[in-house]
Enzyme design. Structure first.
Site, PDB file in Angstrom:
ATOM      1  N   CYS A  98      -8.017 -14.736  25.584  1.00 40.77           N
ATOM      2  CA  CYS A  98      -7.641 -13.720  25.821  1.00 40.77           C
ATOM      3  C   CYS A  98      -7.530 -12.312  24.740  1.00 40.77           C
ATOM      4  O   CYS A  98      -8.591 -11.309  25.407  1.00 40.77           O
ATOM      5  CB  CYS A  98      -6.778 -13.571  26.553  1.00 40.77           C
ATOM      6  SG  CYS A  98      -6.530 -11.806  27.693  1.00 40.77           S
ATOM      7  N   CYS A 194      -0.157 -16.277  31.657  1.00 40.87           N
ATOM      8  CA  CYS A 194       0.377 -15.236  32.202  1.00 40.87           C
ATOM      9  C   CYS A 194      -0.322 -15.587  34.011  1.00 40.87           C
ATOM     10  O   CYS A 194       0.209 -15.263  35.092  1.00 40.87           O
ATOM     11  CB  CYS A 194      -0.360 -13.778  31.076  1.00 40.87           C
ATOM     12  SG  CYS A 194      -2.086 -14.118  32.395  1.00 40.87           S
TER      13      CYS A 194
END
Length: 353
Positions: A98, A194
């Site tokens: 990410c 997440c």
């Protein structure tokens, strides 16, 4: 006089919220940007509350606020990568992926589109200049240091990135938030991935790619079948719990073979190794490793750095030889190199030698 325009990645958490305040106090014009990354099909918009928290902070601090949608890029580069790695018998680190493709590429580019001179995040790292290059240095708060996740950053990114939290202890960040009246001052830190809020990666993959999960055999080091496993995605190197086999002694996962769909079981001593090969290596203080270096390295976020020799190989790979045996070196995870407090670089563990 303004020091320039900063596009700040806001998550709705205390770190990015206080970063907005610090940057504004230092004389920057701050633009708050929330990244809409993914939606849970079972729940709809999964992070609506986080976006609203970020919006309220922006209003409190009187800074512009925007939401940008990066769902497709996040799915292609983080979620699909995460699933593919597990299906290939490796254990990925989605936060590293990410940072590389979303926060410091997609967001970096979005910041430029908003006319920003810099981008900023709430990460716990410091950026300094040493020997004419930008480098990443461990945060003031050792317990919160996030340099392990940052080894992919390039000079052009570091030259335009600010990470205010790196200069503070976490308790101080919360104290600032409370003192300036931010409701998020006591918001809990997120511990899970997440897009997997329940921390059940196996369940997440099963919901999305059930047809690709195949049962297979547990085998010992000699290749003898000693039981059945429920799918290689559920296992990682060094795992002892949840195997569902009784051998009369502690059993550990020592290897995963995606070709034969086998999980190899051994003793605890088998998961301690000293050498690995890493691919997709990036270095920060210099462009290329020309000769072997004596550094410190660690093979997981929570590990302590250990003395190691980093040996350059062809095709952007290195061999890492640790002075002492390391527990559960795992394919797909990152090995990261340090010179005292400075992050030197890192790569993805491809092979355990």
């Amino acid at each position: 006089m303004s020091k320039g325009i900063v596009a700040l990645a806001m998550s709705g958490g205390v770190d990015s919220s206080v970063s907005a305040y610090i940057l504004k106090e230092r004389g920057y014009d701050v633009i708050g940007i929330y990244m809409d990354l993914w939606r849970d099909e079972r729940k709809g918009y999964c992070n609506k509350s986080a976006a609203e928290d970020a919006r309220r902070v922006a209003e409190k601090l009187d800074i512009p606020f925007h939401v940008i949608n990066i769902e497709k890029k996040f799915k292609d580069n983080v979620i699909d990568y995460f699933i593919d790695e597990y299906l290939s018998g490796r254990t990925p680190n989605p936060c590293v992926a990410c940072n590389k493709t979303i926060k410091f590429e997609a967001f970096f580019n979005a910041a430029k589109e908003f006319g920003a001179d810099f981008m900023a995040t709430g990460h716990y790292c410091k950026i300094e200049e040493r020997n004419g290059r930008k480098v990443i240095v461990k945060a003031e708060d050792d317990k919160k240091d996030q340099t392990y996740m940052m080894y992919n950053l390039k000079q052009y990114q570091l030259e335009r990135t600010i990470m205010p939290c790196g200069e503070y202890k976490k308790d101080h960040i919360r104290e600032i938030a409370e003192n300036i009246g931010l409701d998020v001052y006591n918001k809990k830190d997120s511990q899970e991935i997440c897009f997997i809020p329940d921390n059940d990666h196996g369940g997440f993959i099963k919901r999305n790619y059930k047809s690709k999960i195949k049962q297979g055999n547990f085998v010992d080091k000699a290749g003898k079948i000693i039981g059945k496993h429920k799918g290689i995605i559920y296992y990682t190197i060094g795992q002892r719990k949840g195997l569902g086999i009784a051998l009369g002694k502690p059993a550990y996962v020592i290897d995963i073979n995606p070709i034969t769909n086998e999980v190899v079981i051994g003793d605890e001593e088998d998961i301690f190794r000293t050498e690995l090969i890493a691919k997709d290596v990036n270095f920060i203080p210099f462009d290329k490793l020309e000769k072997s270096m004596e550094l410190e390295a660690k093979v997981r976020y929570s590990a302590k750095p250990s003395k190691a020799t980093i040996i350059p190989l062809e095709n952007n790979k290195v061999k890492v030889v640790f002075q002492n045996k390391q527990r559960a070196i795992t394919k797909g995870q990152s090995v990261v190199f340090y010179d005292k407090d400075m992050l030197v670089g890192g790569g993805i563990i491809e092979e355990i030698v």
